[in-house]
Scaffold this motif. Structure first.
Motif, PDB file in Angstrom:
ATOM      1  N   UNK A  78      49.176  10.650 -39.694  1.00  0.00           N
ATOM      2  CA  UNK A  78      50.340  10.435 -38.827  1.00  0.00           C
ATOM      3  C   UNK A  78      51.659  10.645 -39.547  1.00  0.00           C
ATOM      4  N   UNK A  79      51.700  10.369 -40.848  1.00  0.00           N
ATOM      5  CA  UNK A  79      52.988  10.464 -41.553  1.00  0.00           C
ATOM      6  C   UNK A  79      53.453  11.916 -41.625  1.00  0.00           C
ATOM      7  N   UNK A  80      52.542  12.808 -42.016  1.00  0.00           N
ATOM      8  CA  UNK A  80      52.956  14.210 -42.129  1.00  0.00           C
ATOM      9  C   UNK A  80      53.275  14.787 -40.742  1.00  0.00           C
ATOM     10  N   UNK A  81      52.561  14.337 -39.718  1.00  0.00           N
ATOM     11  CA  UNK A  81      52.847  14.834 -38.365  1.00  0.00           C
ATOM     12  C   UNK A  81      54.228  14.371 -37.904  1.00  0.00           C
ATOM     13  N   UNK A  82      54.543  13.138 -38.246  1.00  0.00           N
ATOM     14  CA  UNK A  82      55.858  12.614 -37.891  1.00  0.00           C
ATOM     15  C   UNK A  82      56.951  13.367 -38.674  1.00  0.00           C
ATOM     16  N   UNK A  83      56.682  13.559 -39.967  1.00  0.00           N
ATOM     17  CA  UNK A  83      57.638  14.305 -40.801  1.00  0.00           C
ATOM     18  C   UNK A  83      57.851  15.714 -40.249  1.00  0.00           C
ATOM     19  N   UNK A  84      56.746  16.340 -39.833  1.00  0.00           N
ATOM     20  CA  UNK A  84      56.827  17.714 -39.334  1.00  0.00           C
ATOM     21  C   UNK A  84      57.713  17.772 -38.088  1.00  0.00           C
ATOM     22  N   UNK A  85      57.527  16.811 -37.190  1.00  0.00           N
ATOM     23  CA  UNK A  85      58.312  16.804 -35.952  1.00  0.00           C
ATOM     24  C   UNK A  85      59.807  16.665 -36.270  1.00  0.00           C
ATOM     25  N   UNK A  86      60.120  15.754 -37.190  1.00  0.00           N
ATOM     26  CA  UNK A  86      61.543  15.519 -37.513  1.00  0.00           C
ATOM     27  C   UNK A  86      62.139  16.688 -38.289  1.00  0.00           C
ATOM     28  N   UNK A  87      61.353  17.216 -39.229  1.00  0.00           N
ATOM     29  CA  UNK A  87      61.864  18.314 -40.057  1.00  0.00           C
ATOM     30  C   UNK A  87      62.070  19.573 -39.217  1.00  0.00           C
ATOM     31  N   UNK A  88      61.177  19.801 -38.281  1.00  0.00           N
ATOM     32  CA  UNK A  88      61.306  20.986 -37.416  1.00  0.00           C
ATOM     33  C   UNK A  88      62.572  20.864 -36.569  1.00  0.00           C
ATOM     34  N   UNK A  89      62.802  19.649 -36.081  1.00  0.00           N
ATOM     35  CA  UNK A  89      63.991  19.424 -35.263  1.00  0.00           C
ATOM     36  C   UNK A  89      65.257  19.630 -36.110  1.00  0.00           C
ATOM     37  N   UNK A  90      65.234  19.061 -37.317  1.00  0.00           N
ATOM     38  CA  UNK A  90      66.395  19.121 -38.202  1.00  0.00           C
ATOM     39  C   UNK A  90      66.712  20.560 -38.605  1.00  0.00           C
ATOM     40  N   UNK A  91      65.681  21.357 -38.802  1.00  0.00           N
ATOM     41  CA  UNK A  91      65.887  22.735 -39.286  1.00  0.00           C
ATOM     42  C   UNK A  91      65.803  23.761 -38.151  1.00  0.00           C
ATOM     43  N   UNK A  92      65.671  23.276 -36.922  1.00  0.00           N
ATOM     44  CA  UNK A  92      65.573  24.146 -35.732  1.00  0.00           C
ATOM     45  C   UNK A  92      64.435  25.149 -35.863  1.00  0.00           C
ATOM     46  N   UNK A  93      63.303  24.657 -36.338  1.00  0.00           N
ATOM     47  CA  UNK A  93      62.134  25.530 -36.485  1.00  0.00           C
ATOM     48  C   UNK A  93      61.185  25.311 -35.313  1.00  0.00           C
ATOM     49  N   UNK A  94      60.792  26.380 -34.605  1.00  0.00           N
ATOM     50  CA  UNK A  94      59.783  26.205 -33.549  1.00  0.00           C
ATOM     51  C   UNK A  94      58.533  25.533 -34.123  1.00  0.00           C
ATOM     52  N   UNK A  95      57.981  24.584 -33.399  1.00  0.00           N
ATOM     53  CA  UNK A  95      56.954  23.705 -33.960  1.00  0.00           C
ATOM     54  C   UNK A  95      55.886  23.408 -32.912  1.00  0.00           C
ATOM     55  N   UNK A  96      54.655  23.460 -33.348  1.00  0.00           N
ATOM     56  CA  UNK A  96      53.533  23.150 -32.465  1.00  0.00           C
ATOM     57  C   UNK A  96      52.550  22.262 -33.222  1.00  0.00           C
TER      58      UNK A  96
END
Ligand code: NAP
Length: 254
Positions: A78-96
């Motif tokens: 869960x930690x890396x998934x949460x990090x991924x969601x926030x980091x994608x948002x912060x860097x405007x990276x399309x994320x799935x």
């Protein structure tokens, strides 16, 4: 070439990488946490180890000009998934997120839900029982609070140091595991209870169907809450998404 980062550690991440490896329009990197000593070979270049939290991952996505991020990590990571969601948002990276559907308790299953490993151990009671533990080797520590049981512990790498309980046997194994082999294992060790995660997928489902066949209870650790992000359950759907993410990444100039 568009650069794609897959957060992996699962069979689905490897399968997705294999499907993308031959694509001339993509440069794919697969990221592993580095939890196993000799990770399975991967079909694309691999990077290993944490990014350093949300900002570390956001920086990586920007600096490496990642056009699409696919989080194909384990449903309990869960930690890396949460990090991924926030980091994608912060860097405007399309994320799935590519997430396995959980197994569903069906006819003949005897599942008992537990919040965590400590809960699972406590729920077994004080009488000594023979327990098959199918958890990551770093999740075992709470079992020392229930030292009266006999534990059979299976992990990819050795449990080192061994668990501080008087009765524990260890086996090394990496899935997929077949139901017939799981059944033999449970019978040979006279297992009475299984502690497992609801990982989903086929590779580790054999113990669940074997438990059903033998009428054994399974203490199933509840899945963690994962971030609400666009998610699919199959590699095929992730491939489709990747092709549709092209527009978004072109708008970012990557
Ligand atoms: P986690 O708790 O979600 O992640 C902890 C940290 O590990 C993250 O913050 C990140 O460090 C790093 N990390 C995790 N996955 C990464 C990846 N793919 N690439 C780069 N760094 C990564 O995950 P966990 O500690 O690995 O495991 C939690 C649960 O998932 C356990 O139940 C475990 O058994 C299960 N699980 C994990 C894996 C796996 O490959 N990780 C495989 C099977 C099962 P930074 O914050 O420094 O970036």
């Amino acid at each position: 070439m568009r650069r794609v980062l897959i957060l992996g550690g699962t069979a689905e991440a490897r399968e997705l990488a294999a499907q993308l490896a031959a694509r001339a329009d993509l440069a794919v990197t697969l990221s592993l946490a580095g939890r196993t000593r000799s990770p399975a070979p991967q079909p694309v270049p691999v990077r290993i180890g944490g990014f350093g939290g949300v900002q570390g991952l956001a920086d990586y996505l920007s600096n490496e000009r990642i056009a699409a991020l696919i989080d194909a990590t384990h449903p309990y990571a869960a930690t890396i998934s949460d990090n991924a969601a926030r980091a994608a948002q912060r860097s405007h990276t399309p994320h799935l997120a590519l997430r396995r559907a959980p197994w569903v308790c069906g006819d003949g299953d005897r599942w008992i839900e537990a919040g965590d490993v400590a809960d699972a151990a406590a729920s077994i009671g004080s009488a000594p029982r023979r327990i098959f533990v199918a958890l990551g080797r770093k999740e075992l520590a709470p079992l020392v609070r229930a030292p009266q049981h006999h534990y059979l512990i299976r992990s990819v790498d050795p449990v080192d140091p061994p668990l501080a309980v008087p009765h524990a046997a260890y086996i090394i194994g990496r899935g997929p595991f077949l139901e017939c082999d799981e059944r033999t294992l449970l019978e040979q060790h006279r297992i009475e209870i299984i502690i497992a995660k609801n990982s989903g997928g086929q590779a580790s489902y054999g113990k669940i169907t074997a438990a059903r066949a033998l009428g054994l209870p399974v203490i199933m650790l509840r899945r963690p809450v994962l971030p609400l992000v666009p998610a699919v359950e199959s590699v095929k759907d992730a491939l489709d998404w990747l092709d549709h993410a092209r527009t978004a990444s072109m708008a970012r100039g990557v």
